[in-house]
Design a protein around this motif. Structure first.
Motif, PDB file in Angstrom:
ATOM      1  N   MET A  75     -27.216   6.980 -28.848  1.00 54.10           N
ATOM      2  CA  MET A  75     -28.232   6.245 -28.386  1.00 54.10           C
ATOM      3  C   MET A  75     -27.909   5.170 -27.473  1.00 54.10           C
ATOM      4  SD  MET A  75     -30.409   3.490 -31.184  1.00 54.10           S
ATOM      5  CE  MET A  75     -29.128   2.515 -31.075  1.00 54.10           C
ATOM      6  N   ILE A  76     -28.758   5.369 -26.111  1.00 56.16           N
ATOM      7  CA  ILE A  76     -28.146   4.446 -24.879  1.00 56.16           C
ATOM      8  C   ILE A  76     -29.484   3.241 -24.830  1.00 56.16           C
ATOM      9  CG2 ILE A  76     -28.310   4.596 -22.329  1.00 56.16           C
ATOM     10  CD1 ILE A  76     -27.187   7.736 -22.560  1.00 56.16           C
ATOM     11  N   SER A  77     -29.455   2.415 -24.655  1.00 58.48           N
ATOM     12  CA  SER A  77     -30.089   1.198 -24.558  1.00 58.48           C
ATOM     13  C   SER A  77     -29.331   0.019 -23.168  1.00 58.48           C
ATOM     14  CB  SER A  77     -29.272   0.227 -25.810  1.00 58.48           C
ATOM     15  OG  SER A  77     -29.698   0.907 -26.448  1.00 58.48           O
ATOM     16  N   PRO A  78     -30.156   0.478 -21.896  1.00 54.89           N
ATOM     17  CA  PRO A  78     -29.518  -0.674 -20.667  1.00 54.89           C
ATOM     18  C   PRO A  78     -30.434  -1.093 -20.535  1.00 54.89           C
ATOM     19  CG  PRO A  78     -30.064   2.108 -20.276  1.00 54.89           C
ATOM     20  CD  PRO A  78     -30.695   1.598 -21.918  1.00 54.89           C
ATOM     21  N   GLY A  79     -29.986  -2.402 -20.352  1.00 48.27           N
ATOM     22  CA  GLY A  79     -30.388  -3.568 -19.576  1.00 48.27           C
ATOM     23  C   GLY A  79     -31.545  -3.650 -18.651  1.00 48.27           C
ATOM     24  N   PHE A  80     -31.502  -4.462 -17.446  1.00 48.05           N
ATOM     25  CA  PHE A  80     -31.720  -4.442 -16.549  1.00 48.05           C
ATOM     26  C   PHE A  80     -31.097  -3.395 -15.009  1.00 48.05           C
ATOM     27  CE2 PHE A  80     -34.425  -7.986 -17.946  1.00 48.05           C
ATOM     28  CZ  PHE A  80     -35.721  -7.787 -17.931  1.00 48.05           C
ATOM     29  N   VAL A  81     -31.551  -2.228 -14.936  1.00 43.32           N
ATOM     30  CA  VAL A  81     -31.753  -1.369 -13.661  1.00 43.32           C
ATOM     31  C   VAL A  81     -32.097  -1.357 -12.950  1.00 43.32           C
ATOM     32  CG1 VAL A  81     -30.557   0.760 -13.346  1.00 43.32           C
ATOM     33  CG2 VAL A  81     -30.300  -0.254 -16.192  1.00 43.32           C
ATOM     34  N   ALA A  82     -31.620  -1.758 -11.543  1.00 41.22           N
ATOM     35  CA  ALA A  82     -32.307  -1.586 -10.042  1.00 41.22           C
ATOM     36  C   ALA A  82     -32.665   0.491 -10.004  1.00 41.22           C
ATOM     37  CB  ALA A  82     -31.821  -2.042  -9.042  1.00 41.22           C
ATOM     38  N   THR A  83     -34.213   0.277 -10.746  1.00 43.23           N
ATOM     39  CA  THR A  83     -34.758   1.353 -10.148  1.00 43.23           C
ATOM     40  C   THR A  83     -36.478   1.271  -9.614  1.00 43.23           C
ATOM     41  OG1 THR A  83     -35.649   1.434 -12.538  1.00 43.23           O
ATOM     42  CG2 THR A  83     -33.175   2.330 -12.549  1.00 43.23           C
ATOM     43  N   GLU A  84     -36.529   2.186  -9.630  1.00 44.31           N
ATOM     44  CA  GLU A  84     -38.610   2.518  -8.980  1.00 44.31           C
ATOM     45  C   GLU A  84     -38.967   1.630 -10.234  1.00 44.31           C
ATOM     46  OE1 GLU A  84     -39.708   6.428  -8.372  1.00 44.31           O
ATOM     47  OE2 GLU A  84     -38.028   6.285  -6.220  1.00 44.31           O
ATOM     48  N   ALA A  85     -38.755   2.001 -11.587  1.00 41.24           N
ATOM     49  CA  ALA A  85     -39.143   1.075 -12.455  1.00 41.24           C
ATOM     50  C   ALA A  85     -39.086  -0.107 -13.057  1.00 41.24           C
ATOM     51  CB  ALA A  85     -38.749   1.689 -14.126  1.00 41.24           C
ATOM     52  N   THR A  86     -37.819  -1.144 -12.703  1.00 40.76           N
ATOM     53  CA  THR A  86     -37.928  -2.524 -12.250  1.00 40.76           C
ATOM     54  C   THR A  86     -38.388  -2.768 -11.404  1.00 40.76           C
ATOM     55  OG1 THR A  86     -36.076  -1.786 -12.147  1.00 40.76           O
ATOM     56  CG2 THR A  86     -36.143  -1.909 -14.216  1.00 40.76           C
ATOM     57  N   ALA A  87     -38.618  -1.936 -10.142  1.00 39.79           N
ATOM     58  CA  ALA A  87     -39.424  -2.876  -9.231  1.00 39.79           C
ATOM     59  C   ALA A  87     -40.230  -3.156  -9.029  1.00 39.79           C
ATOM     60  CB  ALA A  87     -39.204  -1.460  -8.558  1.00 39.79           C
ATOM     61  N   LYS A  88     -41.282  -2.889 -10.534  1.00 33.45           N
ATOM     62  CA  LYS A  88     -42.520  -3.267 -10.371  1.00 33.45           C
ATOM     63  C   LYS A  88     -43.062  -4.284 -11.393  1.00 33.45           C
ATOM     64  CE  LYS A  88     -44.058   1.502 -11.936  1.00 33.45           C
ATOM     65  NZ  LYS A  88     -44.537   2.118 -13.183  1.00 33.45           N
ATOM     66  N   ASN A  89     -41.665  -5.258 -11.388  1.00 38.96           N
ATOM     67  CA  ASN A  89     -41.505  -6.622 -12.675  1.00 38.96           C
ATOM     68  C   ASN A  89     -41.377  -7.277 -11.436  1.00 38.96           C
ATOM     69  OD1 ASN A  89     -40.920  -5.361 -14.664  1.00 38.96           O
ATOM     70  ND2 ASN A  89     -39.280  -5.486 -14.729  1.00 38.96           N
ATOM     71  N   ASP A  90     -42.425  -8.344 -11.809  1.00 37.19           N
ATOM     72  CA  ASP A  90     -42.218  -9.675 -10.496  1.00 37.19           C
ATOM     73  C   ASP A  90     -41.860 -10.879 -11.720  1.00 37.19           C
ATOM     74  OD1 ASP A  90     -44.081 -10.149 -12.756  1.00 37.19           O
ATOM     75  OD2 ASP A  90     -46.193 -10.281 -11.399  1.00 37.19           O
ATOM     76  N   PHE A  91     -40.718 -10.711 -11.981  1.00 39.10           N
ATOM     77  CA  PHE A  91     -39.779 -12.204 -12.740  1.00 39.10           C
ATOM     78  C   PHE A  91     -38.240 -12.198 -12.670  1.00 39.10           C
ATOM     79  CE2 PHE A  91     -41.134  -8.703 -16.033  1.00 39.10           C
ATOM     80  CZ  PHE A  91     -39.841  -8.549 -16.804  1.00 39.10           C
ATOM     81  N   GLU A  92     -37.876 -12.996 -12.768  1.00 36.38           N
ATOM     82  CA  GLU A  92     -36.189 -12.270 -12.662  1.00 36.38           C
ATOM     83  C   GLU A  92     -35.580 -11.844 -13.768  1.00 36.38           C
ATOM     84  OE1 GLU A  92     -31.930 -15.314 -12.578  1.00 36.38           O
ATOM     85  OE2 GLU A  92     -34.192 -16.000 -12.331  1.00 36.38           O
ATOM     86  N   MET A  93     -34.718 -11.309 -13.842  1.00 33.95           N
ATOM     87  CA  MET A  93     -34.091 -10.035 -14.594  1.00 33.95           C
ATOM     88  C   MET A  93     -32.346 -10.236 -13.918  1.00 33.95           C
ATOM     89  SD  MET A  93     -35.776  -6.021 -13.331  1.00 33.95           S
ATOM     90  CE  MET A  93     -35.696  -6.748 -11.669  1.00 33.95           C
ATOM     91  N   PRO A  94     -32.208 -10.550 -15.850  1.00 32.96           N
ATOM     92  CA  PRO A  94     -30.711 -11.168 -15.360  1.00 32.96           C
ATOM     93  C   PRO A  94     -29.479 -10.155 -16.072  1.00 32.96           C
ATOM     94  CG  PRO A  94     -32.047 -11.420 -18.264  1.00 32.96           C
ATOM     95  CD  PRO A  94     -33.064 -11.027 -16.597  1.00 32.96           C
ATOM     96  N   ALA A  95     -28.629 -10.447 -15.781  1.00 30.47           N
ATOM     97  CA  ALA A  95     -27.793  -9.079 -15.615  1.00 30.47           C
ATOM     98  C   ALA A  95     -27.992  -7.731 -14.559  1.00 30.47           C
ATOM     99  CB  ALA A  95     -27.451  -8.764 -16.846  1.00 30.47           C
ATOM    100  N   LEU A  96     -29.069  -7.522 -13.670  1.00 31.42           N
ATOM    101  CA  LEU A  96     -28.925  -6.640 -13.094  1.00 31.42           C
ATOM    102  C   LEU A  96     -28.229  -5.393 -11.885  1.00 31.42           C
ATOM    103  CD1 LEU A  96     -32.297  -5.281 -12.407  1.00 31.42           C
ATOM    104  CD2 LEU A  96     -31.338  -6.258 -10.007  1.00 31.42           C
ATOM    105  N   ILE A  97     -27.876  -4.512 -12.821  1.00 34.25           N
ATOM    106  CA  ILE A  97     -27.057  -3.727 -12.547  1.00 34.25           C
ATOM    107  C   ILE A  97     -27.750  -2.181 -11.677  1.00 34.25           C
ATOM    108  CG2 ILE A  97     -25.029  -4.016 -13.695  1.00 34.25           C
ATOM    109  CD1 ILE A  97     -26.989  -1.636 -15.383  1.00 34.25           C
ATOM    110  N   SER A  98     -27.107  -1.477 -10.763  1.00 41.12           N
ATOM    111  CA  SER A  98     -26.855  -0.174 -10.519  1.00 41.12           C
ATOM    112  C   SER A  98     -27.525   0.077 -11.392  1.00 41.12           C
ATOM    113  CB  SER A  98     -26.589  -0.526  -8.804  1.00 41.12           C
ATOM    114  OG  SER A  98     -25.034   0.246  -9.508  1.00 41.12           O
ATOM    115  N   ALA A  99     -27.819   1.648 -10.545  1.00 44.93           N
ATOM    116  CA  ALA A  99     -28.075   2.721 -11.540  1.00 44.93           C
ATOM    117  C   ALA A  99     -26.705   3.339 -11.553  1.00 44.93           C
ATOM    118  CB  ALA A  99     -29.130   3.886 -10.612  1.00 44.93           C
ATOM    119  N   GLU A 100     -26.371   2.939 -10.319  1.00 47.01           N
ATOM    120  CA  GLU A 100     -24.541   4.147 -10.068  1.00 47.01           C
ATOM    121  C   GLU A 100     -23.621   3.435 -11.515  1.00 47.01           C
ATOM    122  OE1 GLU A 100     -26.998   5.313  -7.336  1.00 47.01           O
ATOM    123  OE2 GLU A 100     -26.171   3.099  -8.154  1.00 47.01           O
TER     124      GLU A 100
END
Length: 258
Positions: A185-210
């Motif tokens: 069971m995989i539960s990511p936090g905020f990851v920089a992807t096309e999906a999260t690019a839709k967010n207009d708020f600060e995303m704490p602890a943002l990491i890359s897809a890699e």
């Protein structure tokens, strides 16, 4: 009883659903570099072909499909079985995210999100489990989200779909542990992807897809059921789950400025 991991990915047959971008693409590329045989699936055939072009001959299969179409999934799995006799790892990464709140709630959009994020993985699991049970081995890894831990802003349909995935994975783990089939069971936090690019708020602890791909594949190799990251963020959210609701909602309103 502890479930098994994957000692190495070289030669393993992996079906990555959602491989055309973001976390799925990063996982697929890493698996190919590690010598795995990877079946690449998503709706965007051109992106899958680009990824496959980097692989060795006969190392990849390109299988375009829509996870909401059961017939396409069935045909895709038949293609893999015909070529490779099955899969050692199903990695389901595909997902749909549309920010929704009560003041813009659209039931038609919500239905599409549930179909893709919950019924999609269920359809894929239903395909691979019978052969895995016969072999007494195999791995099922499903990407959910920390949005499934508890209610968060702008996730009025996305959050419930991921909460259901958590419950689905828990049930799968309970049922399959004695059989030799592992569940992750995989539960990511905020990851920089096309999906999260839709967010207009600060995303704490943002990491890359890699970085996300590295965490996922390391967790699968170790045989972990609960793969969550980045820990500095996900552990805080896990703590919030056990708080009384008045305190939980106060913290969310205080720190999530939306």
């Amino acid at each position: 009883m502890k479930q098994s991991g994957i000692a190495h990915f070289s030669g393993k047959r992996v079906w990555v659903i959602g491989a055309s971008s973001g976390i799925g693409e990063a996982c697929a590329k890493t698996l190919l570099l590690k010598g795995a045989k990877v079946a690449l699936s998503s709706r965007r055939a051109e992106r899958l072909n680009e990824i496959a072009s980097t692989a060795e001959v006969d190392q990849s299969l390109v299988i375009p499909l829509d996870v909401t179409d059961d017939a396409q999934l069935q045909d895709g799995y038949k293609t893999i079985v015909k070529a490779w006799d099955g899969v050692d790892l199903l990695l389901f990464v595909s997902g749909m995210y549309v920010p929704l709140r009560a003041d813009n709630f659209d039931i038609k959009v919500a239905e599409k999100i549930i179909d893709a994020n919950l019924l999609g993985p269920m359809r894929a699991v239903a395909l691979v489990v019978p052969e895995m049970l016969k072999a007494h081995s195999g791995h099922i890894a499903i990407v959910g989200s920390v949005a499934g831990y508890s209610g968060l802003p702008k996730a009025l349909a996305y959050g419930p779909s991921k909460a259901a995935i958590i419950n689905f994975c828990e049930n799968l783990y309970y049922d399959l542990l004695p059989t030799g089939v592992s569940v992750h069971m995989i539960s990511p936090g905020f990851v920089a992807t096309e999906a999260t690019a839709k967010n207009d708020f600060e995303m704490p602890a943002l990491i890359s897809a890699e970085e996300a791909a590295s965490e996922i594949l390391a967790g699968i190799q170790k045989g972990e059921f609960d793969i969550h990251f980045p820990k500095r963020f996900t552990r805080f959210l896990k703590f919030l789950r056990i708080l009384p609701y008045p305190i939980y909602f106060w913290i969310v309103r205080r720190f999530v400025k939306i």
